[in-house]
Every structure is written in C-alpha cells, then in structure tokens.
Design a protein around this motif. Structure first.
Motif, PDB file in Angstrom:
ATOM      1  N   MET A 173      31.272  35.730  32.121  1.00 60.29           N
ATOM      2  CA  MET A 173      32.055  36.953  32.289  1.00 60.29           C
ATOM      3  C   MET A 173      33.287  36.948  31.389  1.00 60.29           C
ATOM      4  O   MET A 173      33.686  37.994  30.875  1.00 60.29           O
ATOM      5  N   GLU A 174      33.884  35.783  31.176  1.00 63.08           N
ATOM      6  CA  GLU A 174      34.998  35.675  30.229  1.00 63.08           C
ATOM      7  C   GLU A 174      34.553  36.039  28.821  1.00 63.08           C
ATOM      8  O   GLU A 174      35.242  36.772  28.098  1.00 63.08           O
ATOM      9  N   ALA A 175      33.397  35.503  28.424  1.00 63.37           N
ATOM     10  CA  ALA A 175      32.886  35.779  27.079  1.00 63.37           C
ATOM     11  C   ALA A 175      32.539  37.255  26.917  1.00 63.37           C
ATOM     12  O   ALA A 175      32.798  37.861  25.860  1.00 63.37           O
ATOM     13  N   ALA A 176      31.968  37.860  27.952  1.00 61.84           N
ATOM     14  CA  ALA A 176      31.622  39.285  27.889  1.00 61.84           C
ATOM     15  C   ALA A 176      32.880  40.142  27.788  1.00 61.84           C
ATOM     16  O   ALA A 176      32.896  41.179  27.102  1.00 61.84           O
ATOM     17  N   TYR A 177      33.935  39.727  28.472  1.00 66.30           N
ATOM     18  CA  TYR A 177      35.207  40.445  28.379  1.00 66.30           C
ATOM     19  C   TYR A 177      35.720  40.425  26.942  1.00 66.30           C
ATOM     20  O   TYR A 177      36.140  41.463  26.399  1.00 66.30           O
ATOM     21  N   LYS A 178      35.681  39.255  26.314  1.00 67.14           N
ATOM     22  CA  LYS A 178      36.171  39.150  24.935  1.00 67.14           C
ATOM     23  C   LYS A 178      35.293  39.958  23.987  1.00 67.14           C
ATOM     24  O   LYS A 178      35.799  40.569  23.027  1.00 67.14           O
ATOM     25  N   ASP A 179      33.993  39.976  24.222  1.00 67.77           N
ATOM     26  CA  ASP A 179      33.090  40.788  23.396  1.00 67.77           C
ATOM     27  C   ASP A 179      33.475  42.264  23.460  1.00 67.77           C
ATOM     28  O   ASP A 179      33.401  42.981  22.459  1.00 67.77           O
ATOM     29  N   LYS A 180      33.881  42.730  24.625  1.00 72.61           N
ATOM     30  CA  LYS A 180      34.211  44.145  24.783  1.00 72.61           C
ATOM     31  C   LYS A 180      35.602  44.471  24.262  1.00 72.61           C
ATOM     32  O   LYS A 180      35.782  45.443  23.523  1.00 72.61           O
ATOM     33  N   PHE A 181      36.591  43.667  24.656  1.00 76.92           N
ATOM     34  CA  PHE A 181      37.981  44.025  24.376  1.00 76.92           C
ATOM     35  C   PHE A 181      38.569  43.299  23.166  1.00 76.92           C
ATOM     36  O   PHE A 181      39.640  43.676  22.687  1.00 76.92           O
ATOM     37  N   GLY A 182      37.903  42.256  22.680  1.00 76.81           N
ATOM     38  CA  GLY A 182      38.360  41.544  21.506  1.00 76.81           C
ATOM     39  C   GLY A 182      39.480  40.559  21.764  1.00 76.81           C
ATOM     40  O   GLY A 182      40.031  39.979  20.807  1.00 76.81           O
ATOM     41  N   THR A 183      39.863  40.379  23.021  1.00 72.07           N
ATOM     42  CA  THR A 183      40.921  39.426  23.372  1.00 72.07           C
ATOM     43  C   THR A 183      40.469  38.603  24.565  1.00 72.07           C
ATOM     44  O   THR A 183      39.561  38.988  25.313  1.00 72.07           O
ATOM     45  N   ASP A 184      41.129  37.465  24.754  1.00 80.09           N
ATOM     46  CA  ASP A 184      40.835  36.649  25.926  1.00 80.09           C
ATOM     47  C   ASP A 184      41.308  37.361  27.190  1.00 80.09           C
ATOM     48  O   ASP A 184      42.315  38.091  27.183  1.00 80.09           O
ATOM     49  N   ILE A 185      40.594  37.131  28.265  1.00 82.27           N
ATOM     50  CA  ILE A 185      40.942  37.770  29.531  1.00 82.27           C
ATOM     51  C   ILE A 185      42.246  37.194  30.075  1.00 82.27           C
ATOM     52  O   ILE A 185      42.525  36.000  29.932  1.00 82.27           O
ATOM     53  N   GLU A 186      43.075  38.060  30.658  1.00 80.82           N
ATOM     54  CA  GLU A 186      44.266  37.628  31.372  1.00 80.82           C
ATOM     55  C   GLU A 186      44.036  37.885  32.859  1.00 80.82           C
ATOM     56  O   GLU A 186      43.864  39.031  33.279  1.00 80.82           O
ATOM     57  N   LEU A 187      43.998  36.831  33.634  1.00 85.66           N
ATOM     58  CA  LEU A 187      43.707  36.939  35.053  1.00 85.66           C
ATOM     59  C   LEU A 187      44.939  37.412  35.809  1.00 85.66           C
ATOM     60  O   LEU A 187      46.052  36.929  35.579  1.00 85.66           O
ATOM     61  N   ASP A 188      44.746  38.371  36.680  1.00 84.96           N
ATOM     62  CA  ASP A 188      45.845  38.976  37.430  1.00 84.96           C
ATOM     63  C   ASP A 188      45.705  38.613  38.909  1.00 84.96           C
ATOM     64  O   ASP A 188      45.092  39.330  39.691  1.00 84.96           O
ATOM     65  N   GLY A 189      46.251  37.453  39.260  1.00 84.45           N
ATOM     66  CA  GLY A 189      46.212  37.032  40.653  1.00 84.45           C
ATOM     67  C   GLY A 189      44.906  36.385  41.071  1.00 84.45           C
ATOM     68  O   GLY A 189      44.703  36.117  42.257  1.00 84.45           O
ATOM     69  N   THR A 190      44.012  36.141  40.134  1.00 80.39           N
ATOM     70  CA  THR A 190      42.771  35.434  40.422  1.00 80.39           C
ATOM     71  C   THR A 190      42.663  34.243  39.473  1.00 80.39           C
ATOM     72  O   THR A 190      43.393  34.155  38.486  1.00 80.39           O
ATOM     73  N   ASP A 191      41.734  33.358  39.770  1.00 80.19           N
ATOM     74  CA  ASP A 191      41.536  32.206  38.886  1.00 80.19           C
ATOM     75  C   ASP A 191      40.119  32.166  38.341  1.00 80.19           C
ATOM     76  O   ASP A 191      39.614  31.115  37.961  1.00 80.19           O
ATOM     77  N   ASN A 192      39.471  33.342  38.305  1.00 82.31           N
ATOM     78  CA  ASN A 192      38.058  33.395  37.970  1.00 82.31           C
ATOM     79  C   ASN A 192      37.754  34.768  37.393  1.00 82.31           C
ATOM     80  O   ASN A 192      38.138  35.793  37.963  1.00 82.31           O
ATOM     81  N   ALA A 193      37.061  34.806  36.244  1.00 76.52           N
ATOM     82  CA  ALA A 193      36.775  36.087  35.592  1.00 76.52           C
ATOM     83  C   ALA A 193      35.847  36.959  36.429  1.00 76.52           C
ATOM     84  O   ALA A 193      35.900  38.191  36.353  1.00 76.52           O
ATOM     85  N   GLY A 194      34.993  36.325  37.230  1.00 79.14           N
ATOM     86  CA  GLY A 194      34.124  37.097  38.119  1.00 79.14           C
ATOM     87  C   GLY A 194      34.921  37.827  39.180  1.00 79.14           C
ATOM     88  O   GLY A 194      34.692  39.015  39.455  1.00 79.14           O
ATOM     89  N   TYR A 195      35.893  37.125  39.780  1.00 76.23           N
ATOM     90  CA  TYR A 195      36.761  37.781  40.754  1.00 76.23           C
ATOM     91  C   TYR A 195      37.596  38.867  40.092  1.00 76.23           C
ATOM     92  O   TYR A 195      37.842  39.933  40.676  1.00 76.23           O
ATOM     93  N   GLU A 196      38.034  38.613  38.865  1.00 84.11           N
ATOM     94  CA  GLU A 196      38.814  39.619  38.147  1.00 84.11           C
ATOM     95  C   GLU A 196      37.976  40.876  37.905  1.00 84.11           C
ATOM     96  O   GLU A 196      38.481  41.999  38.026  1.00 84.11           O
ATOM     97  N   PHE A 197      36.696  40.680  37.579  1.00 85.43           N
ATOM     98  CA  PHE A 197      35.810  41.830  37.402  1.00 85.43           C
ATOM     99  C   PHE A 197      35.701  42.628  38.695  1.00 85.43           C
ATOM    100  O   PHE A 197      35.798  43.862  38.700  1.00 85.43           O
ATOM    101  N   ILE A 198      35.463  41.935  39.806  1.00 85.74           N
ATOM    102  CA  ILE A 198      35.332  42.627  41.092  1.00 85.74           C
ATOM    103  C   ILE A 198      36.615  43.387  41.423  1.00 85.74           C
ATOM    104  O   ILE A 198      36.583  44.536  41.882  1.00 85.74           O
TER     105      ILE A 198
END
Length: 392
Positions: free
Chosen positions: A219-244
């Motif tokens: 999910m981190e890699a897919a985020y970077k593919d879409k937005f071109g930057t590394d994901i910044e987690l907002d109150g979570t420690d997991n890109a899957g939770y950030e997606f939800i």
C-alpha cells in the motif's frame, strides 16, 4: 494460534450465553469425546464411495440438513431432490456470522442439527474455532480432489469456488476506468460517491480491509505510484490503516446488500455515478437487470483477496451418506459438470478446479490477488473493526 475473546458484533453479544450452553450441555467430556470418536469411525470420511453407493444408504436416512451462506442453495435443493428422489434437503440460508453462531450454539449444546456446512472462513473464525474445536470436518473424496488447482490442495475443507470483494464502475459513464489504484478512492472526486457493503456487517469486506492492513508495504508503494511522494502517516503506523482512515473520511455510503451496490453503480442514465465495492459474483445479475457495470481486474497494488467457499461435514452429523452425496453434488461431481455446481459457476466466480471455467472472464491464474491468510485475519480482524468504529 491465539483465541480471540471477541470477533464479530453479533457473536460478541452471545459469547456469555455460549459459555452457559457449553457448561450445561457437556456433563461428561470424556463420553463426548468417545461419542465423537465413534461417529468419526462410522462416518468414514476417508472413504471413496460412489454416488450410487451413497444414494442407497442416503435413502435410508431420508434427508440432509445444510447451512448455507448463499441463497442459491434453493437451486441446489431443487436439482438434488430431482436427481435423488426420496432424500429431502432442509436448507438454511444464513450469513457467515449466523452460521458460526448457530453451529457453535448447537454443537456446545450437543444438538446435531446440521449435516453439511457451506461457508467461507470469515475472518479466520471458521478455521480458528469451528475446525480447531472439531465442530466441522473435511470430506474430500479422491475423485473430487484429483482436479483441484494446486493452491487449493491443502485446505481445511473442500474448496469448490471463490469470488472476491473488488471495485465496480459504471461502463456507460466511463469509456476508461476512473479507478486504477486503491488510493484513487481517497480523492475528493469520490467524496460521498463510494457505495460498499458495510464492513461491520460483511465479513468479506472486513477481510479485504484487514488484508490491506496486512500488506502495508504494498500500500505504501501504491501510494507513491499515485502521488509521486512517500506516504506521510497521520496518527497511524501502517499504510493500510491510513488508507482505511482516508477512505472513511471520504464518506462512503454503507449498504447492506451487494445487489444494492451493483444497482447504485450500474443503473443506466447516470451522469455522475458512484463506484462500488462488493463481491465480484454480483456481476452475474448485471446483464439480466440491464445494468451498466463491471468489476475491475487491474487495480494497484492488487485486485483484492480471494474469498473461498468451503463444504464441510458437521461433527456428529446424523445423515452422513446424504451429506456426502450433497457435498459431491454441490462440488459438481468428479467431472465438475454436475448440475449442483451450476448455480456457482457464474461470472465473477472461479472454480477451484483446473478443468472448469466461466467463458468471457480471466482465468483464476490470471488474477492478481493477495493470498487469504486465515491466521492473520483471526488475530487482527477485531483490531481493524475497532479502527473503523473509531474513525467513522
């Protein structure tokens, strides 16, 4: 595997009563174990009887009781009773959660009502509890196993088909799919324009979201593919939770029926239709209802996770010959062409066999799916459910 103390909303409410039933219904655990051992010996689940042999024995039993996750069991009942006169099918159409509750209550109380149980794993709870506690057993005769695809050879029950929770789009409004990445669903474009099965009511949808959490790196890699930057987690420690979290912030509309999801997405004449998340097998209704919708195969990082349906023999089943005969019938018999499998061999579903397919859709080995990890789901589903409640 650790045992959870709380799995699903409905199940959590009855755990105390299940304890009472268990305490009252099991006066002698040694005699119960001996009874189970005697039944297993008599049931002879390793035997390879022919349908003709089973039918002769089943006629003496007169009926078979099946708990089914699918309403299509009514079609199985009709074809089975026509093929095997003298054997009545008592079919109960229940949800996964209801099946787990009902089997648990009855087995703990010493009631041997069900003969066949047709159900998905449901957050790993079937394999994690019903199977581990000996409430269900595998019946998989050699001639049915012989044609199973390799990924399904070592399964807890007899797997006979799978579908998947995935994304549906309107084909009338869009010449090309507006979605090619799960993170697309977090765009402002889809604010209040996502319809999906309620994950607090649908074990399959919760399985999907929990699997997304499990695969945080992808999910981190897919985020970077879409937005071109590394994901910044907002109150979570997991890109899957950030997606939800971001998906819920986009105010999706939760529906109680996959049919309603497909209708909302595919109704003709919409200028700005929603996208949907529901089971791929609902695509079997699209043509007959005149909808303009299709599910997506190519979504980054994965299409989804497979939801395999299994057939089990219930512990201490009273109609073992008829149960074996019904399991064979639903699995399509030795050649996979039997009438009992026809209701499940539909668009959006895939047979677990190598010699059965649905015309016009990709074969199962062409699907880019996450593997179903029942142990992970059993250990983490409750955490994901609580996260959803906290972020709604």
């Amino acid at each position: 595997m650790k045992k959870n103390t709380y799995k699903w909303p409905a199940i959590g409410l009855v755990f105390s009563s299940l304890f009472v039933i268990s305490a009252c219904g099991s006066n002698d655990s040694n005699s119960a174990t001996a009874q189970d051992s005697t039944w297993l010996e008599q049931a002879d689940l390793e035997a390879n009887e022919t349908p003709e042999e089973l039918y002769e024995a089943a006629k003496e039993e007169g009926k078979v009781v099946v708990y089914s996750q699918s309403s299509r069991i009514k079609d199985v009942k009709a074809s089975f009773e026509k093929e095997y006169p003298g054997i009545q099918v008592e079919a109960f159409d229940l949800g996964t959660i209801e099946i787990v509750e009902k089997v648990t209550r009855e087995q703990e109380a010493g009631l041997n009502t069900a003969d066949v149980v047709f159900v998905k794993d449901g957050g790993g709870i079937v394999s994690g509890e019903l199977l581990s506690e000996g409430m269900l057993h595998k019946y998989a005769p050699d001639d049915l196993v012989a044609s199973l695809d390799e990924p399904f050879l070592d399964e807890p029950g007899l797997p006979f088909y799978f579908s998947t929770r995935t994304i549906f789009v309107n084909t009338e409004a869009y010449d090309e799919s507006p979605i090619n990445n799960w993170w697309d669903l977090t765009d402002d474009q889809w604010q209040s324009k996502i319809v999906m099965d309620d994950p607090l009511l649908s074990s399959d949808t919760l399985d999907l979201l929990t699997t997304i959490v499990q695969n945080t790196d992808e999910m981190e890699a897919a985020y970077k593919d879409k937005f071109g930057t590394d994901i910044e987690l907002d109150g979570t420690d997991n890109a899957g939770y950030e997606f939800i979290k971001q998906l819920l912030a986009n105010d999706p509309v939760f529906l109680s029926s996959g049919d309603d999801v497909v209708e909302a997405v595919g109704t003709p004449g919409q200028e700005n239709p929603p996208v949907g998340i529901t089971t791929s097998s609902k695509s079997r209704h699209i043509e007959e209802q005149g909808y303009h919708a299709e599910f997506l195969y190519d979504v980054n990082p994965k299409m989804s996770v497979a939801g395999t349906s299994y057939l089990y023999m219930a512990n201490n089943a009273e109609h073992t010959a008829a149960a074996k005969l019904l399991i064979r019938w639903m699995a399509g018999e030795a050649d996979g062409q039997g009438e009992g499998f026809r209701p499940y061999n539909v668009p959006g579903s895939w047979s677990t066999r190598t010699d059965v397919s649905v015309e016009g859709q990709r074969s199962s080995d062409e699907l880019d799916l996450w593997p179903y990890d029942g142990e992970y789901l059993y250990d983490h589903t409750n955490e994901v459910r609580n996260f959803i409640l906290e972020n709604q």
